[in-house]
Design a protein around this motif. Structure first.
Motif, PDB file in Angstrom:
ATOM      1  N   UNK A   1       0.823  -1.213   0.000  1.00  0.00           N
ATOM      2  CA  UNK A   1       0.000   0.000   0.000  1.00  0.00           C
ATOM      3  C   UNK A   1       0.854   1.260   0.000  1.00  0.00           C
ATOM      4  N   UNK A   2       0.545   2.163  -0.910  1.00  0.00           N
ATOM      5  CA  UNK A   2       1.106   3.519  -0.938  1.00  0.00           C
ATOM      6  C   UNK A   2       0.096   4.480  -0.319  1.00  0.00           C
ATOM      7  N   UNK A   3       0.480   5.730  -0.158  1.00  0.00           N
ATOM      8  CA  UNK A   3      -0.486   6.763   0.211  1.00  0.00           C
ATOM      9  C   UNK A   3      -1.548   6.826  -0.889  1.00  0.00           C
ATOM     10  N   UNK A   4      -2.823   6.725  -0.552  1.00  0.00           N
ATOM     11  CA  UNK A   4      -3.865   6.799  -1.575  1.00  0.00           C
ATOM     12  C   UNK A   4      -3.826   8.152  -2.291  1.00  0.00           C
ATOM     13  N   UNK A   5      -3.596   8.132  -3.597  1.00  0.00           N
ATOM     14  CA  UNK A   5      -3.417   9.380  -4.321  1.00  0.00           C
ATOM     15  C   UNK A   5      -4.617   9.872  -5.095  1.00  0.00           C
ATOM     16  N   UNK A   6      -5.553   8.968  -5.406  1.00  0.00           N
ATOM     17  CA  UNK A   6      -6.628   9.337  -6.322  1.00  0.00           C
ATOM     18  C   UNK A   6      -7.516  10.454  -5.767  1.00  0.00           C
ATOM     19  N   UNK A   7      -7.945  10.332  -4.529  1.00  0.00           N
ATOM     20  CA  UNK A   7      -8.874  11.319  -3.987  1.00  0.00           C
ATOM     21  C   UNK A   7      -8.243  12.713  -4.012  1.00  0.00           C
ATOM     22  N   UNK A   8      -7.012  12.819  -3.567  1.00  0.00           N
ATOM     23  CA  UNK A   8      -6.353  14.126  -3.544  1.00  0.00           C
ATOM     24  C   UNK A   8      -6.156  14.710  -4.924  1.00  0.00           C
TER      25      UNK A   8
ATOM     26  N   UNK B   1     -12.664  18.685   2.498  1.00  0.00           N
ATOM     27  CA  UNK B   1     -12.820  17.294   2.059  1.00  0.00           C
ATOM     28  C   UNK B   1     -11.468  16.578   2.065  1.00  0.00           C
ATOM     29  N   UNK B   2     -10.439  17.255   1.580  1.00  0.00           N
ATOM     30  CA  UNK B   2      -9.094  16.669   1.597  1.00  0.00           C
ATOM     31  C   UNK B   2      -8.629  16.393   3.025  1.00  0.00           C
ATOM     32  N   UNK B   3      -8.880  17.334   3.915  1.00  0.00           N
ATOM     33  CA  UNK B   3      -8.463  17.158   5.303  1.00  0.00           C
ATOM     34  C   UNK B   3      -9.180  15.973   5.935  1.00  0.00           C
ATOM     35  N   UNK B   4     -10.462  15.831   5.651  1.00  0.00           N
ATOM     36  CA  UNK B   4     -11.214  14.700   6.200  1.00  0.00           C
ATOM     37  C   UNK B   4     -10.660  13.373   5.706  1.00  0.00           C
ATOM     38  N   UNK B   5     -10.192  13.356   4.471  1.00  0.00           N
ATOM     39  CA  UNK B   5      -9.657  12.114   3.908  1.00  0.00           C
ATOM     40  C   UNK B   5      -8.245  11.836   4.424  1.00  0.00           C
ATOM     41  N   UNK B   6      -7.367  12.822   4.376  1.00  0.00           N
ATOM     42  CA  UNK B   6      -5.948  12.591   4.657  1.00  0.00           C
ATOM     43  C   UNK B   6      -5.539  12.815   6.113  1.00  0.00           C
ATOM     44  N   UNK B   7      -6.391  13.489   6.867  1.00  0.00           N
ATOM     45  CA  UNK B   7      -6.057  13.714   8.273  1.00  0.00           C
ATOM     46  C   UNK B   7      -7.208  13.368   9.212  1.00  0.00           C
ATOM     47  N   UNK B   8      -8.378  13.107   8.666  1.00  0.00           N
ATOM     48  CA  UNK B   8      -9.561  12.883   9.482  1.00  0.00           C
ATOM     49  C   UNK B   8      -9.970  11.424   9.569  1.00  0.00           C
TER      50      UNK B   8
ATOM     51  N   UNK C   1      -7.661   7.943   9.835  1.00  0.00           N
ATOM     52  CA  UNK C   1      -7.676   7.258  11.129  1.00  0.00           C
ATOM     53  C   UNK C   1      -8.058   5.790  10.969  1.00  0.00           C
ATOM     54  N   UNK C   2      -9.068   5.516  10.133  1.00  0.00           N
ATOM     55  CA  UNK C   2      -9.492   4.128   9.918  1.00  0.00           C
ATOM     56  C   UNK C   2      -8.388   3.325   9.230  1.00  0.00           C
ATOM     57  N   UNK C   3      -7.722   3.928   8.249  1.00  0.00           N
ATOM     58  CA  UNK C   3      -6.656   3.240   7.528  1.00  0.00           C
ATOM     59  C   UNK C   3      -5.477   2.961   8.454  1.00  0.00           C
ATOM     60  N   UNK C   4      -5.079   3.953   9.246  1.00  0.00           N
ATOM     61  CA  UNK C   4      -3.952   3.778  10.165  1.00  0.00           C
ATOM     62  C   UNK C   4      -4.223   2.634  11.140  1.00  0.00           C
ATOM     63  N   UNK C   5      -5.385   2.629  11.742  1.00  0.00           N
ATOM     64  CA  UNK C   5      -5.725   1.599  12.735  1.00  0.00           C
ATOM     65  C   UNK C   5      -5.714   0.208  12.108  1.00  0.00           C
ATOM     66  N   UNK C   6      -6.260   0.097  10.910  1.00  0.00           N
ATOM     67  CA  UNK C   6      -6.370  -1.213  10.263  1.00  0.00           C
ATOM     68  C   UNK C   6      -5.029  -1.721   9.758  1.00  0.00           C
ATOM     69  N   UNK C   7      -4.290  -0.881   9.047  1.00  0.00           N
ATOM     70  CA  UNK C   7      -3.076  -1.328   8.374  1.00  0.00           C
ATOM     71  C   UNK C   7      -1.985  -1.710   9.371  1.00  0.00           C
TER      72      UNK C   7
ATOM     73  N   UNK D   1       1.871   1.540   5.941  1.00  0.00           N
ATOM     74  CA  UNK D   1       1.238   2.849   5.760  1.00  0.00           C
ATOM     75  C   UNK D   1       0.634   3.347   7.068  1.00  0.00           C
ATOM     76  N   UNK D   2       0.882   4.615   7.397  1.00  0.00           N
ATOM     77  CA  UNK D   2       0.350   5.211   8.629  1.00  0.00           C
ATOM     78  C   UNK D   2      -0.440   6.468   8.322  1.00  0.00           C
ATOM     79  N   UNK D   3      -1.144   6.927   9.320  1.00  0.00           N
ATOM     80  CA  UNK D   3      -1.857   8.191   9.192  1.00  0.00           C
ATOM     81  C   UNK D   3      -0.918   9.361   8.970  1.00  0.00           C
ATOM     82  N   UNK D   4       0.261   9.312   9.567  1.00  0.00           N
ATOM     83  CA  UNK D   4       1.247  10.382   9.355  1.00  0.00           C
ATOM     84  C   UNK D   4       1.693  10.435   7.892  1.00  0.00           C
ATOM     85  N   UNK D   5       1.838   9.268   7.258  1.00  0.00           N
ATOM     86  CA  UNK D   5       2.184   9.247   5.831  1.00  0.00           C
ATOM     87  C   UNK D   5       1.121   9.962   5.009  1.00  0.00           C
TER      88      UNK D   5
END
Length: 596
Positions: free
Chosen positions: A106-113, A213-220, A224-230, A247-251
């Protein structure tokens, strides 16, 4: 005889790899949006209706021509590898390559941004408006495509036993859907709705809403859900073992989509724009530079001379891709030399009457090429679904020779705005669905290697060299055509064939889309297990026997794919009289163009 007309209109045109996506894009034009708004809405719909080919956590390069600035921009939606992704981190787990499925790739998800960046810089509508069609289909349902249903059916045991959140998302009562069955994804609808609500709650103008919207995806809540799961949930992957991801939330919090200048090439009066060497985009330009020295128009379209010349040039260009392409922010890619006329002339001299069976990268500036290892065919013990995970392409292995991945969205409006993108990654075969979000992560990291010193070696914060590669063309300085196709490594072969058919052989755009397709698999696949088939040429059923026999006489290893199975080219553009046009391939019976 064409199976579909070349569509023309005065307001706008949208072409996409799913008819519902094309219709959603046209709806944005009806609401007062432009081509960029249309592309964003269409892309979000593909994430719902083509879940086997892309998702919100995937990747995308976007090429955009804005009539206000008369400039082509590349928006990079290829997220980087996590900060913890080093060669040692994978080697320490006993891995010789990055798995093509699971959490490790997994990379940082780029599509949404990237879509939000396009919307902010070039669009007119709000996140809530462009997300509305996708929310509607995720909530109310859509007909599941046959290949998606087939994939879910094969992977159903995995979804029941291991990737249970994927089972909750894609199975109903523990059973896979039938092809064409009405299918919903309530969790994905909820995710999109929350993103839209977060943007609206921010108040203010469009830019503030997009930032929210970007903040909710990449910092919200998404991050948070991705960091906890991965990081906290080891999951079964292609190795047959369970691994947590890197992959972490900080990434995610530290990344936003960037804008860069395109690479540009000239070909017979056309100015061709591609993304940089973090994609395979330059390989299209390298092929054109090589072909500039041949007069294809003097050959018969579809003849052995035509196919041999194009395939031999493709082998040379793609060999350079293997040796030299990588993230230019992390490695010195000699792209100026690779695209120079002098280099092309030297490489062109290697094209002979007989097919080459060797992988022959060049030595730009006298450098010595370093090649990653080539794998043989994957052979996995265990159940069928585990064997399928061993192949990183989102297709059911051995059921078709025309492996597919990726989606395409292209849009042009009457103002002269033009955009094309090839979104991909985060497909349902790639990785388990993240609990509470309704979508899986991508596995683009599988395209990086573990070879120290190679331009595409994995490193923290480095983009893996992707296959994604849309094309935007100007003619006489004016925006002319934007096109792309699914197809992984074949994208810059199938779209090249389309472009040459139009430019060198004079075919209309829809005629060029429907022309017989071909490609070579002589260069290692970018997807695990990185297999190559030296000397291969794949042609569609219906290629004349005399052509097949002559290709074999020249030394090519010819394989026959099913008729009309190679690629799904989608294109829109603007003619000299100001009318817009759209064309979409009938292959796969799902891509459609709409013009108004």
């Amino acid at each position: 005889m064409l199976s579909r007309p070349e569509l023309k209109g005065a307001r706008g045109a949208v072409a996409a790899t799913h008819w519902l996506a094309a219709a959603a894009g046209m709806d944005m034009l009806s609401q007062g949006g432009n081509a960029f708004d249309a592309a964003v809405a269409a892309a979000f719909v593909t994430q719902v209706v083509e879940p086997h080919l892309n998702g919100p956590a995937g990747d995308v390069p976007i090429l955009a021509y804005d009539a206000r600035t008369a400039r082509v921009d590349v928006i990079c939606g290829q997220g980087p590898m996590p900060r913890a992704a080093t060669i040692e981190a994978f080697r320490d787990q006993g891995l010789a390559a990055i798995p093509g499925s699971g959490l490790l790739a997994a990379c940082v998800p780029g599509a949404f941004g990237a879509w939000m960046r396009l919307l902010r810089d070039h669009g007119r509508l709000t996140p809530a408006q462009v997300l509305a069609p996708a929310i509607g289909y995720a909530e109310k349902g859509f007909p599941i495509l046959p290949k998606a249903a087939q994939m879910i059916d094969v992977l159903a045991p995995l979804f029941r036993e291991e990737w249970t959140e994927s089972g909750r998302t894609y199975l109903r009562g523990g059973k896979p859907p039938a092809a064409g069955a009405r299918t919903t994804n309530p969790e994905l609808a909820r995710t999109f709705r929350l993103l839209a609500e977060e943007s609206q709650a921010a108040g203010g103008g469009r830019e503030r809403q997009i930032e929210a919207a970007e903040t909710a995806f990449y910092e919200g809540f998404v991050a948070e859900a991705i960091d906890k799961f991965v990081t906290g949930t080891p999951m079964l992957d292609a190795t047959g073992q369970r691994h947590a991801g890197l992959l972490t939330g900080d990434d995610m919090a530290s990344w936003r989509a960037t804008v860069e200048a395109p690479l540009v090439g000239e070909y017979r009066g056309h100015t061709v724009h591609k993304s940089g060497p973090w994609s395979q985009g330059p390989v299209f330009l390298q092929q054109l530079a090589l072909l500039e020295g041949f007069d294809l128009s003097r050959t018969e379209p579809g003849s052995a001379d035509h196919l041999h010349t194009v395939v031999e040039c493709a082998k040379l260009a793609f060999a350079d891709r293997e040796a030299w392409y990588g993230d230019p922010d992390h490695t010195d890619v000699p792209v100026d030399i690779l695209l120079s006329a002098e280099y092309a002339a030297a490489r062109r001299a290697l094209v002979e009457e007989r097919a080459s069976l060797e992988l022959r990268p060049g030595s730009p500036g006298g450098r010595i090429p370093v090649m990653p290892p080539v794998s043989g065919p994957a052979v996995a013990d265990g159940p069928e679904w585990l064997r399928q995970l061993g192949d990183g392409i989102p297709a059911i292995v051995q059921l078709t020779q025309a492996k597919g991945d990726t989606c395409c969205v292209s849009a042009t409006d009457s103002e002269g705005n033009m955009v094309v993108a090839t979104p991909s990654g985060g497909w349902l075969k790639s990785s388990p669905v993240v609990p509470g979000l309704g979508f899986p992560l991508g596995t683009r990291g599988q395209m990086a290697n573990l070879v120290p010193g190679h331009p595409n070696a994995v490193a923290p914060g480095k983009r893996p060299r992707t296959t994604l590669s849309p094309t935007l063309v100007l003619r006489d300085g004016e925006p002319y055509m934007a096109f792309g196709t699914p197809g992984g490594d074949q994208q810059d072969q199938w779209t090249l064939n389309f472009f040459l058919q139009h430019v060198d052989f004079g075919s209309g755009v829809q005629e060029a889309v429907e022309a017989p397709a071909f490609h070579t698999d002589a260069v290692p696949s970018s997807f695990t297990p990185h297999v190559a088939t030296p000397g291969s040429v794949v042609v569609e059923h219906g290629c004349p026997e005399r052509v097949v026999e002559e290709l074999r006489w020249r030394g090519h290893v010819v394989r026959i794919a099913p008729a009309r199975s190679l690629g799904k080219v989608c294109a829109t553009g603007r003619a000299a009289d100001g009318l817009v046009f759209g064309a979409a391939s009938p292959r796969g019976e799902q891509a459609y163009a709409v013009a108004r």
